[in-house]
Scaffold this motif. Sequence first.
Motif, PDB file in Angstrom:
ATOM      1  N   ASP A 140       2.031  20.703 -10.496  1.00  0.00           N
ATOM      2  CA  ASP A 140       1.016  20.954  -9.573  1.00  0.00           C
ATOM      3  C   ASP A 140       1.682  21.401  -7.946  1.00  0.00           C
ATOM      4  OD1 ASP A 140      -1.118  20.271  -8.183  1.00  0.00           O
ATOM      5  OD2 ASP A 140      -1.784  20.525  -9.407  1.00  0.00           O
ATOM      6  N   GLY A 141       0.716  22.620  -7.688  1.00  0.00           N
ATOM      7  CA  GLY A 141       0.774  22.846  -5.880  1.00  0.00           C
ATOM      8  C   GLY A 141       1.183  21.467  -5.298  1.00  0.00           C
ATOM      9  N   GLY A 142      -0.030  20.260  -5.376  1.00  0.00           N
ATOM     10  CA  GLY A 142       0.320  19.176  -4.854  1.00  0.00           C
ATOM     11  C   GLY A 142       1.865  17.938  -4.923  1.00  0.00           C
ATOM     12  N   SER A 143       2.377  18.904  -5.701  1.00  0.00           N
ATOM     13  CA  SER A 143       3.730  17.708  -5.998  1.00  0.00           C
ATOM     14  C   SER A 143       4.441  18.019  -5.503  1.00  0.00           C
ATOM     15  CB  SER A 143       4.247  17.984  -7.343  1.00  0.00           C
ATOM     16  OG  SER A 143       4.659  19.632  -7.699  1.00  0.00           O
ATOM     17  N   TRP A 144       4.900  19.367  -4.614  1.00  0.00           N
ATOM     18  CA  TRP A 144       5.467  19.763  -4.002  1.00  0.00           C
ATOM     19  C   TRP A 144       5.759  18.896  -1.959  1.00  0.00           C
ATOM     20  CZ3 TRP A 144       6.369  21.267   1.688  1.00  0.00           C
ATOM     21  CH2 TRP A 144       7.525  22.137   1.608  1.00  0.00           C
ATOM     22  N   ARG A 145       7.645  18.652  -2.065  1.00  0.00           N
ATOM     23  CA  ARG A 145       7.319  18.134  -1.213  1.00  0.00           C
ATOM     24  C   ARG A 145       8.400  18.066   0.166  1.00  0.00           C
ATOM     25  NH1 ARG A 145       4.167  15.587  -3.527  1.00  0.00           N
ATOM     26  NH2 ARG A 145       3.484  13.537  -4.720  1.00  0.00           N
ATOM     27  N   LEU A 146       8.404  17.646   0.805  1.00  0.00           N
ATOM     28  CA  LEU A 146       8.714  18.510   2.529  1.00  0.00           C
ATOM     29  C   LEU A 146      10.739  17.658   2.681  1.00  0.00           C
ATOM     30  CD1 LEU A 146       8.338  19.678   5.449  1.00  0.00           C
ATOM     31  CD2 LEU A 146       7.014  18.253   6.066  1.00  0.00           C
ATOM     32  N   ARG A 147      10.364  16.672   1.361  1.00  0.00           N
ATOM     33  CA  ARG A 147      11.735  15.831   1.597  1.00  0.00           C
ATOM     34  C   ARG A 147      11.803  15.541   3.646  1.00  0.00           C
ATOM     35  NH1 ARG A 147      14.947  20.192  -1.449  1.00  0.00           N
ATOM     36  NH2 ARG A 147      12.938  21.727  -0.623  1.00  0.00           N
ATOM     37  N   ALA A 148      11.571  15.069   4.109  1.00  0.00           N
ATOM     38  CA  ALA A 148      11.794  13.904   5.264  1.00  0.00           C
ATOM     39  C   ALA A 148      11.831  12.823   5.262  1.00  0.00           C
ATOM     40  CB  ALA A 148      10.801  14.343   6.919  1.00  0.00           C
TER      41      ALA A 148
END
Length: 332
Positions: A140-148
Amino acid sequence: MQEISLDAIDRRLVHALQIEPRASWNELAPVIGVDASTLARRWARLREEGIAWVTGHSTDGQLSLMEIDCERAKLDAVVQELQRDPAVYVLDVTSGSRDLMALVFAPDISGLSDYALHRLGQLDGVRSVRTHLANETLIDGGSWRLRALDPAEAQHVRPPRPPRPRAAQRVPDELRAAIEREVWADGRVPVTTIAERSGFAPQRVADALATLRARGSLRFRTDMARAASGWPIYAWYFVEAPAQLLEAARPAITSVPEVRLAFTAASRYNLILAVWLRRLADVNRFEVALESALRGARIGDRAVVLRIAKHMNQTVGADTRATGFAGPAGSA
């Protein structure tokens, strides 16, 4: 596209809200390393500048990707019309063999059929529509993470609380509608505000929110301007793959960091992906990696997004910032 620069605290804040979009500032303060009032001010600025926003949305319905071909002279008018359309959750202006791609949400397949035939089919400037019904969402598009945040820090972001043992199991339709209306406009809207506007008691609203989230009927997501993400290139891929291969390769697909959305489809292309990349040259590199991971599959087509016109509840400008509320959520 001019890059939007965020400092380390802003990036950590966005990542934390991607994990739990409704987390309180007090809960996030020790994770991010600044006080709650600072987080509140920073989020207000990010939202006001169109850099990041939170949306709550229903999951009960049928999703479809529609490829739309337009008369060139009327393309802008079609885009403006679909930006206001409550059934359209995502609207992209693309390269390749279609002008627009729209993620459309409807109550069921019949509703999607009616939408394609009567809404889009009769819209001035639309020449043709091709529909890809989503079978199963893998990413899902909401599962993408910026990884900061590092993995240990990310684990300290508390997940949403489960419903109270005494919470009602059934959420009345009118309460659910009131909640969905408010969280679509602002996914971080306080429970007290929903209660004031709807006439329901705050505890009932809180219980209903927790129940809907626990069931998976209501989801929240934090989105951001692509120019601030570090992944400015956005592309769609249409893949033909044997069904057994898709099942075997599912872990590989879901572990690829560039993939923002992936779903199986009931169409000629049975796997459709939306990916974010760092450079345009990475389009070819990604294709090589994808075909290596899915041996036996074929990339049948691809489209680079030239402009995002709408994303969830926001219209989007040429610089990829949110430019304003697109209107209430709805269905085809």
